[in-house]
Design a protein around this motif. Sequence first.
Motif, PDB file in Angstrom:
ATOM      1  N   VAL A   1      16.977 -21.092  17.796  1.00  0.00           N
ATOM      2  CA  VAL A   1      18.168 -20.248  17.699  1.00  0.00           C
ATOM      3  C   VAL A   1      19.248 -21.082  17.004  1.00  0.00           C
ATOM      4  O   VAL A   1      19.171 -22.313  17.037  1.00  0.00           O
ATOM      5  N   GLN A   9      19.440 -20.284   9.739  1.00  0.00           N
ATOM      6  CA  GLN A   9      20.222 -21.522   9.770  1.00  0.00           C
ATOM      7  C   GLN A   9      21.670 -21.163  10.087  1.00  0.00           C
ATOM      8  O   GLN A   9      22.265 -20.329   9.417  1.00  0.00           O
ATOM      9  N   SER A  10      22.234 -21.841  11.088  1.00  0.00           N
ATOM     10  CA  SER A  10      23.584 -21.463  11.511  1.00  0.00           C
ATOM     11  C   SER A  10      24.596 -21.573  10.374  1.00  0.00           C
ATOM     12  O   SER A  10      25.417 -20.679  10.181  1.00  0.00           O
TER      13      SER A  10
HETATM   14  N1  LIG Z   1      19.438 -26.337  11.553  1.00  0.00           N
HETATM   15  C1  LIG Z   1      19.417 -25.356  12.610  1.00  0.00           C
HETATM   16  C2  LIG Z   1      19.139 -26.060  13.902  1.00  0.00           C
HETATM   17  C3  LIG Z   1      18.881 -25.067  14.999  1.00  0.00           C
HETATM   18  C4  LIG Z   1      18.594 -25.775  16.315  1.00  0.00           C
HETATM   19  O1  LIG Z   1      18.431 -26.998  16.378  1.00  0.00           O
HETATM   20  N2  LIG Z   1      18.546 -24.982  17.393  1.00  0.00           N
HETATM   21  C5  LIG Z   1      18.267 -25.513  18.699  1.00  0.00           C
HETATM   22  C6  LIG Z   1      19.353 -25.113  19.682  1.00  0.00           C
HETATM   23  S1  LIG Z   1      20.959 -25.722  19.196  1.00  0.00           S
HETATM   24  C7  LIG Z   1      16.967 -24.902  19.206  1.00  0.00           C
HETATM   25  O2  LIG Z   1      16.718 -23.732  19.009  1.00  0.00           O
HETATM   26  N3  LIG Z   1      16.143 -25.693  19.875  1.00  0.00           N
HETATM   27  C8  LIG Z   1      14.934 -25.214  20.457  1.00  0.00           C
HETATM   28  C9  LIG Z   1      13.772 -26.132  20.250  1.00  0.00           C
HETATM   29  O3  LIG Z   1      13.920 -27.077  19.459  1.00  0.00           O
HETATM   30  O4  LIG Z   1      12.742 -25.896  20.872  1.00  0.00           O
HETATM   31  C10 LIG Z   1      20.755 -24.598  12.635  1.00  0.00           C
HETATM   32  O5  LIG Z   1      21.797 -25.222  12.392  1.00  0.00           O
HETATM   33  O6  LIG Z   1      20.746 -23.400  12.886  1.00  0.00           O
END
Ligand SMILES: N[C@@H](CCC(=O)N[C@@H](CS)C(=O)NCC(=O)O)C(=O)O
Length: 169
Positions: free
Chosen positions: A54, A66-67
């Motif tokens: 997410v 991508q956020s």
């Molecule tokens: N580059 C992505 C990174 C997204 C990301 O790291 N999301 C994390 C939460 S902040 C996630 O979903 N982690 C779940 C996992 O890695 O299993 C963005 O900026 O959207």
Amino acid sequence: PILYSYFRSSCSWRVRIALALKGIDYDIVPINLVKDGGQQYSKEFETLNPMKQVPTLKIDGITITQSNLSILKKVGQETQLAWAQAVISSGFKALESVLQSTAGKYCLGNEISMADLCLVPQVANAERYKVDLSPYPTITRIYKTLLTVEAFQVSHPSRQPDTPPELRA
Ligand SMILES: N[C@@H](CCC(=O)N[C@@H](CS)C(=O)NCC(=O)O)C(=O)O
């Protein structure tokens, strides 16, 4: 628009801030990153975002995983153009520089830049993990000021549909 979000995810919060600043109404589908071994790993979610992360934003007929891109999409024509050129010409390395150079430059409203928007969730995480922020009075001041802005309040992890009752504010 539909935002697949986890209340505590800092990347999800960034997008929630941008949507709030832009006054865009959206629905949230909570994806619990911990429960059931992580709902981001479900087949259904993987179809939507093969990165299994997410935030994921469905908007204007496309799905953005991508956020920063989700935010940029809503910042303005000029930034979108810079973004499109960067991706087309030299891929994601260039995109990083566009993000860096636009971070302080493009306002999302109320004089708030992408840099401000990214700062708040990071500082909140630092607080959560009890990082000593006393050597950073300027960051702390900006953080506290931004938290008084409605868009940062309504998007706050303590006020999301999936926030557990004990963490609600
Ligand atoms: N580059 C992505 C990174 C997204 C990301 O790291 N999301 C994390 C939460 S902040 C996630 O979903 N982690 C779940 C996992 O890695 O299993 C963005 O900026 O959207």
